[in-house]
Write a protein that holds these residues in place. Structure first.
Motif, PDB file in Angstrom:
ATOM      1  N   MET A 110      -5.736   1.719  -0.056  1.00 30.67           N
ATOM      2  CA  MET A 110      -6.892   1.598  -1.580  1.00 30.67           C
ATOM      3  C   MET A 110      -5.765   2.048  -2.678  1.00 30.67           C
ATOM      4  O   MET A 110      -4.950   2.911  -2.742  1.00 30.67           O
ATOM      5  CB  MET A 110      -7.972   2.436  -1.218  1.00 30.67           C
ATOM      6  CG  MET A 110      -8.906   2.326  -0.256  1.00 30.67           C
ATOM      7  SD  MET A 110     -10.188   3.233  -0.109  1.00 30.67           S
ATOM      8  CE  MET A 110     -11.137   2.471  -1.218  1.00 30.67           C
ATOM      9  N   ASP A 111      -6.363   1.581  -3.764  1.00 26.98           N
ATOM     10  CA  ASP A 111      -5.781   1.894  -5.205  1.00 26.98           C
ATOM     11  C   ASP A 111      -7.016   2.737  -5.790  1.00 26.98           C
ATOM     12  O   ASP A 111      -8.088   2.671  -5.188  1.00 26.98           O
ATOM     13  CB  ASP A 111      -5.353   0.746  -5.940  1.00 26.98           C
ATOM     14  CG  ASP A 111      -6.468  -0.412  -6.059  1.00 26.98           C
ATOM     15  OD1 ASP A 111      -7.543  -0.208  -6.130  1.00 26.98           O
ATOM     16  OD2 ASP A 111      -5.905  -1.437  -6.444  1.00 26.98           O
ATOM     17  N   GLU A 143      -8.806   1.765  -8.601  1.00 31.15           N
ATOM     18  CA  GLU A 143     -10.210   1.017  -8.547  1.00 31.15           C
ATOM     19  C   GLU A 143     -10.898   0.657  -7.443  1.00 31.15           C
ATOM     20  O   GLU A 143     -11.949   0.828  -7.453  1.00 31.15           O
ATOM     21  CB  GLU A 143      -9.358  -0.269  -9.242  1.00 31.15           C
ATOM     22  CG  GLU A 143     -10.425  -1.271  -9.536  1.00 31.15           C
ATOM     23  CD  GLU A 143      -9.943  -2.584 -10.000  1.00 31.15           C
ATOM     24  OE1 GLU A 143     -10.642  -3.671 -10.002  1.00 31.15           O
ATOM     25  OE2 GLU A 143      -8.771  -2.512 -10.729  1.00 31.15           O
ATOM     26  N   MET A 144     -10.190   0.488  -6.185  1.00 34.18           N
ATOM     27  CA  MET A 144     -11.045   0.373  -5.083  1.00 34.18           C
ATOM     28  C   MET A 144     -11.726   1.509  -4.643  1.00 34.18           C
ATOM     29  O   MET A 144     -13.004   1.452  -4.487  1.00 34.18           O
ATOM     30  CB  MET A 144     -10.100  -0.207  -3.802  1.00 34.18           C
ATOM     31  CG  MET A 144      -9.626  -1.449  -4.062  1.00 34.18           C
ATOM     32  SD  MET A 144      -8.306  -1.712  -2.753  1.00 34.18           S
ATOM     33  CE  MET A 144      -9.432  -1.933  -1.194  1.00 34.18           C
ATOM     34  N   PHE A 145     -11.212   2.934  -4.719  1.00 41.15           N
ATOM     35  CA  PHE A 145     -11.781   4.068  -4.605  1.00 41.15           C
ATOM     36  C   PHE A 145     -12.949   4.235  -5.710  1.00 41.15           C
ATOM     37  O   PHE A 145     -13.977   4.634  -4.860  1.00 41.15           O
ATOM     38  CB  PHE A 145     -10.863   5.088  -4.732  1.00 41.15           C
ATOM     39  CG  PHE A 145     -11.317   6.442  -4.526  1.00 41.15           C
ATOM     40  CD1 PHE A 145     -11.586   7.087  -2.922  1.00 41.15           C
ATOM     41  CD2 PHE A 145     -11.781   7.219  -5.429  1.00 41.15           C
ATOM     42  CE1 PHE A 145     -12.185   8.233  -2.853  1.00 41.15           C
ATOM     43  CE2 PHE A 145     -12.245   8.604  -5.376  1.00 41.15           C
ATOM     44  CZ  PHE A 145     -12.547   9.032  -3.915  1.00 41.15           C
ATOM     45  N   ASP A 146     -12.914   3.910  -6.583  1.00 45.09           N
ATOM     46  CA  ASP A 146     -13.958   4.041  -7.730  1.00 45.09           C
ATOM     47  C   ASP A 146     -15.278   3.136  -7.313  1.00 45.09           C
ATOM     48  O   ASP A 146     -16.248   3.588  -7.748  1.00 45.09           O
ATOM     49  CB  ASP A 146     -13.464   3.842  -9.228  1.00 45.09           C
ATOM     50  CG  ASP A 146     -12.514   4.915  -9.643  1.00 45.09           C
ATOM     51  OD1 ASP A 146     -12.312   6.037  -8.948  1.00 45.09           O
ATOM     52  OD2 ASP A 146     -11.691   4.523 -10.538  1.00 45.09           O
ATOM     53  N   ARG A 147     -14.794   2.036  -6.779  1.00 43.24           N
ATOM     54  CA  ARG A 147     -15.938   1.111  -6.242  1.00 43.24           C
ATOM     55  C   ARG A 147     -16.757   1.708  -4.979  1.00 43.24           C
ATOM     56  O   ARG A 147     -17.756   1.263  -4.705  1.00 43.24           O
ATOM     57  CB  ARG A 147     -15.568  -0.216  -6.230  1.00 43.24           C
ATOM     58  CG  ARG A 147     -15.236  -0.723  -7.442  1.00 43.24           C
ATOM     59  CD  ARG A 147     -14.959  -2.009  -7.086  1.00 43.24           C
ATOM     60  NE  ARG A 147     -14.102  -2.778  -6.115  1.00 43.24           N
ATOM     61  CZ  ARG A 147     -12.938  -3.353  -6.130  1.00 43.24           C
ATOM     62  NH1 ARG A 147     -12.600  -3.587  -7.444  1.00 43.24           N
ATOM     63  NH2 ARG A 147     -12.236  -3.446  -5.028  1.00 43.24           N
ATOM     64  N   LEU A 148     -16.085   2.544  -4.271  1.00 43.42           N
ATOM     65  CA  LEU A 148     -16.765   3.374  -3.072  1.00 43.42           C
ATOM     66  C   LEU A 148     -18.154   4.091  -3.636  1.00 43.42           C
ATOM     67  O   LEU A 148     -18.238   4.743  -4.557  1.00 43.42           O
ATOM     68  CB  LEU A 148     -15.904   4.285  -2.494  1.00 43.42           C
ATOM     69  CG  LEU A 148     -14.626   3.629  -1.634  1.00 43.42           C
ATOM     70  CD1 LEU A 148     -13.986   5.064  -0.872  1.00 43.42           C
ATOM     71  CD2 LEU A 148     -15.593   2.865  -0.362  1.00 43.42           C
ATOM     72  N   MET A 207     -12.944  -4.663   0.776  1.00 43.46           N
ATOM     73  CA  MET A 207     -13.359  -3.346   0.581  1.00 43.46           C
ATOM     74  C   MET A 207     -13.250  -2.705   2.121  1.00 43.46           C
ATOM     75  O   MET A 207     -13.416  -3.277   2.999  1.00 43.46           O
ATOM     76  CB  MET A 207     -14.775  -3.030   0.278  1.00 43.46           C
ATOM     77  CG  MET A 207     -15.266  -1.623   0.038  1.00 43.46           C
ATOM     78  SD  MET A 207     -14.757  -0.796  -1.528  1.00 43.46           S
ATOM     79  CE  MET A 207     -15.202  -1.440  -2.881  1.00 43.46           C
TER      80      MET A 207
END
Length: 69
Positions: free
Chosen positions: A55-56, A58-63, A1
């Motif tokens: 970032m992709d 999926e990574m953004f959604d986990r922020l 992250m």
């Protein structure tokens, strides 16, 4: 992250429509409106865009841009 500074997180909270591509577009549009005197804000926007580019979705959604305090 990715590790974002508090200033970067604040900028993302202000401009994020909820998607990675939307945030990138919003920050780019904001940068286009800056004057030469706003170099510090421009650098902050560049830093955010640079980190977001790694970032992709999926990574953004986990922020967690909007934590519960």
């Amino acid at each position: 992250m990715m590790n974002f500074t508090q200033d970067e997180r604040n900028l993302m909270m202000l401009y994020s429509p909820g998607t990675l591509s939307g945030l990138c577009e919003a920050v780019i549009q904001m940068k286009e409106q800056l004057s030469e005197e706003e170099a510090e804000l421009c650098a902050l926007a560049d830093s955010v865009l640079n980190k977001l580019s790694g970032m992709d979705d999926e990574m953004f959604d986990r922020l967690n841009l909007y934590p519960d305090f």
